[in-house]
Design a protein around this motif. Structure first.
Motif, short mmCIF file in Angstrom:
data_model
loop_
_atom_site.label_atom_id
_atom_site.label_comp_id
_atom_site.label_asym_id
_atom_site.label_seq_id
_atom_site.Cartn_x
_atom_site.Cartn_y
_atom_site.Cartn_z
N PHE A 39 0.68 -1.55 0.25
CA PHE A 39 0.04 0.09 0.26
C PHE A 39 0.60 1.34 0.56
CE2 PHE A 39 -3.34 3.03 1.65
CZ PHE A 39 -3.97 3.00 1.17
N GLU A 51 0.31 7.03 -11.19
CA GLU A 51 -1.27 7.23 -10.60
C GLU A 51 -1.67 5.71 -10.82
OE1 GLU A 51 -0.96 10.55 -12.40
OE2 GLU A 51 -2.33 9.88 -13.63
N PHE A 52 -0.78 5.69 -12.45
CA PHE A 52 -1.87 3.84 -12.78
C PHE A 52 -1.24 3.47 -12.77
CE2 PHE A 52 -2.40 0.88 -15.74
CZ PHE A 52 -3.79 0.50 -15.94
N MET A 55 -2.53 2.46 -9.31
CA MET A 55 -3.23 1.38 -8.50
C MET A 55 -4.02 0.19 -9.11
SD MET A 55 -5.49 4.07 -6.90
CE MET A 55 -5.32 5.83 -6.95
N ILE A 56 -3.23 0.32 -10.25
CA ILE A 56 -3.21 -1.30 -10.69
C ILE A 56 -1.91 -1.82 -9.06
CG2 ILE A 56 -2.17 -3.08 -12.26
CD1 ILE A 56 -4.64 -1.00 -13.27
N VAL A 58 -2.02 -1.46 -6.33
CA VAL A 58 -3.27 -1.79 -5.34
C VAL A 58 -4.49 -2.69 -5.09
CG1 VAL A 58 -5.20 -0.74 -3.66
CG2 VAL A 58 -2.96 0.32 -3.95
N ILE A 59 -5.23 -2.46 -7.06
CA ILE A 59 -5.79 -3.72 -6.89
C ILE A 59 -5.66 -5.13 -7.47
CG2 ILE A 59 -7.26 -4.07 -8.87
CD1 ILE A 59 -7.52 -1.31 -9.44
N TYR A 61 -2.79 -6.49 -6.76
CA TYR A 61 -1.60 -7.00 -5.83
C TYR A 61 -2.28 -7.03 -3.91
CZ TYR A 61 2.54 -8.11 -8.72
OH TYR A 61 2.95 -8.74 -9.57
N VAL A 62 -3.12 -5.74 -3.58
CA VAL A 62 -3.48 -5.26 -2.40
C VAL A 62 -4.66 -6.28 -2.49
CG1 VAL A 62 -4.42 -3.88 -0.31
CG2 VAL A 62 -1.93 -3.68 -2.90
N GLY A 63 -5.49 -6.22 -3.75
CA GLY A 63 -7.53 -6.00 -3.52
C GLY A 63 -6.98 -7.41 -4.03
N ALA A 66 -3.03 -10.70 -2.79
CA ALA A 66 -2.46 -10.89 -1.03
C ALA A 66 -3.98 -11.51 -0.05
CB ALA A 66 -2.26 -9.81 -0.57
N GLU A 131 -1.08 11.35 -20.26
CA GLU A 131 -0.92 11.25 -19.00
C GLU A 131 -0.02 9.78 -18.77
OE1 GLU A 131 -4.99 10.02 -18.45
OE2 GLU A 131 -5.39 11.75 -19.28
N ARG A 134 -2.24 6.63 -20.70
CA ARG A 134 -2.48 6.75 -22.48
C ARG A 134 -1.16 6.20 -22.67
NH1 ARG A 134 -5.91 10.70 -23.66
NH2 ARG A 134 -7.62 9.00 -23.90
#
Lengths: 230, 340
Positions: A39, A51-52, A55-56, A58-59, A61-63, A66, A131, A134
């Motif tokens: 995290f 930022e991408f 978020m990935i 977290v989604i 590995y963490v979500g 893990a 960004e 993209r």
């Protein structure tokens, strides 16, 4: 200033929790610290403007990863002392790998620091104006589409392998056919019998199963009746 | 004086921090009020469905019932089971509650009315909602008890399964929008709300949010008839209250996600009264929330294998198929969003 403070905060928590992953006595705590360090790594990505990736991380590995990891660790009955015994034996190997990784990181980041011109030789130079979602999309789906697809295929093969390994034969395992269950109507199993008002209800005049269930053998009951004591 | 204060708030770093905290309060206070009254509305609506009156004693029409409940929860004793892992046991409800609050940072209530208008808003929401499972797993494990652990296992499997199809639904919307920014997603619906062309996806998304928030008919993690109360069995007083608040805040969050992705966010139907943005938003959220409660009052609980089958064998293939279909249609007719 706030960004700097935030960086040191996240980096500090990351280092401490990473150290706790390997030193925690309870494996569940170790996994929770691993999640905390994921995290915080995501937060560092965020501070670096990726930022991408944050978020990935977290989604994916963490979500997802893990969670399964935590589950396996929670349900396994691990002998902690036995686990500790290997520590001395694997220390040299682990330390060597750690040193190699550290040296590589120093070379990569040191290179940017000492010779800023080396930036131009990177595989995918960054265009700051676009960004990063993209940019990653452009690189993955245009420049490296074949490799991307190939890695997807490898993952698919791995997935099929896992399914094949856990698949039991169909004869012994129980299956249900959902369409059959849904298509089952009351009329298939029950008969409706008209009851004449005021005439009482004879035993066979109500909604009842078409095939009478096999009566339980009376002999199984004890002589004290149905009062319990079974 | 006012100019000076505004200058301080908008142009200095400390002021920016204070401003962000104020903004957070501006969204959290109404949110918590909404959570409080959602519990009231749920009991009233369920009462109406079951031909009862619902809470009607405390205050006029029972309107003060949520506050009575809150005071009751605060006054009770926090019981920590002797075999529990104390730190994790108390951490779990806090985690659940704070994650439910955290996600609100990116929700736009009106054009540009979000605390953080970030580029990857959808991913942020998805990431935070995928973290929600930890509060439940940790609670189940830290309680050191059988039923909570069973509830935690069910919840983890359920939430991970339904996240997959939810992800595909979001990707379908993103393909139509061409941006991960929540503001852009709403603005892309100014002509036509996505619930019309993507109607099946909207239905899948709504059902997945039911599973994701552990709401009936997917409330197996707390299935009171099988595993007593599931993962929060051992919790009492405010530690239970935080789970409770977290669940309802998550319901509101998921409803606003549905609103943003499919119901045009703050846009009025047919472009009516654009000035009423936040009102439209709240109305739509309330409508989705009513459906949440309506579903709870109507459907029996799913069996666990039915739940898994629905997630993996129905929703996942269908959403994957629909994603390919939508992408194909957009590509064939040249309707893909303009690439900057």
């Amino acid at each position: 200033m706030i960004a700097t403070l935030a960086f040191y905060l996240f980096a500090g928590i990351l280092l401490v929790s990473a150290a706790m992953v390997v030193s925690a006595r309870n494996p569940v705590h170790a996994v929770l610290f691993l999640i905390l360090s994921f995290f915080n790594a995501a937060a560092l990505f965020l501070l670096a403007g990726a930022e991408f990736l944050a978020m990935i991380l977290v989604i994916v590995y963490v979500g997802a990863v893990a969670v399964l990891f935590l589950f396996v660790v929670m349900m396994l009955d691990i002998n902690f002392t036995q686990l500790r015994e290997g520590f001395q034996r694997y220390l040299p190997v682990g330390a060597t790998i750690g040193v190699v990784l550290l040296a590589e990181l120093v070379i990569v980041f040191g290179g940017w620091r000492i010779a800023p011109g080396s930036d131009a030789h990177r595989f995918a130079p960054i265009d700051v104006a676009v960004e990063n979602t993209r940019q990653i999309g452009n690189i993955l789906y245009t420049d490296y589409i074949l490799l991307f697809q190939a890695s997807g295929l490898i993952l698919l093969v791995a997935m099929i392998g896992a399914i094949v390994l856990t698949l039991r034969d169909r004869k012994t395992s129980l299956h249900q056919v959902v369409s059959k269950q849904v298509a089952r109507m009351p009329a298939d199993t029950l008969v409706m019998v008209d009851v004449i008002r005021g005439a009482g209800v004879p035993a066979d005049h109500y909604l009842r199963p078409k095939v009478a269930p096999v009566a339980a053998p009376e002999a199984a009951h004890d002589s004290h009746g149905h009062g319990g004591h079974h | 004086m006012v100019d000076l204060a505004l200058n301080f708030l908008f142009n200095t770093q400390l002021g920016f921090l204070i401003l962000t905290v104020l903004k957070a309060f501006a969204i959290l206070v109404p949110l918590l009020m909404m959570v409080a009254y959602l519990t009231y509305v749920e009991r009233k609506v369920l009462g109406a469905i079951q031909l009862r009156k619902g809470p009607n004693v405390v205050g006029p029409f029972g309107l003060f019932q949520p506050f009575a409940d809150a005071i009751k929860m605060l006054m009770k004793e926090t019981v920590i089971p002797s075999g529990a892992n104390k730190v994790l046991f108390l951490l779990a409800p806090m985690l659940t509650f704070s994650l439910a609050m955290l996600a609100w940072a990116v929700i736009p209530v009106n054009d540009g009315w979000a605390i953080a208008d970030i580029n990857v808003g959808v991913l942020y929401l998805f990431a935070i909602s995928s973290l929600g499972v930890y509060g439940i797993i940790i609670a189940g494990w830290a309680s050191n008890s059988r039923y909570p652990f069973l509830g935690a296992m069910r919840s983890a499997a359920q939430m991970v399964s339904y996240e997959v199809s939810m992800g595909f639904v979001m990707v379908t919307v993103l393909v139509c929008v061409g941006s991960l920014n929540l503001n852009d997603i709403v603005m892309a619906q100014s002509k036509l709300w996505f619930c019309i062309p993507l109607f099946p996806m909207a239905v899948i998304f709504f059902i997945s949010t039911l599973a994701e928030t552990n709401r009936s008919p997917f409330d197996l993690p707390e299935g009171e008839s099988e595993i007593v109360a599931g993962f929060f069995l051992e919790y009492s007083s405010m530690s239970f209250g935080l789970f409770f608040l977290g669940e309802y805040a998550n319901m509101i969050l998921m409803s606003s996600m549905t609103t943003i992705l499919f119901l045009g966010g703050w846009l009025g139907p047919f472009g009516l009264w654009p000035a009423l943005g936040p009102i439209w938003f709240i109305l739509k959220v309330c409508m989705v929330l009513f459906t949440f409660i309506w579903v709870r009052g109507t459907f029996p609980r799913y069996r666990y294998d039915q739940l898994m089958r629905l997630g993996w064998k129905v929703f996942l293939p269908f959403s994957l198929f629909y994603l390919v279909l939508v992408a194909g249609v957009l590509m064939a007719f040249g309707w893909l969003p303009h690439v900057a």
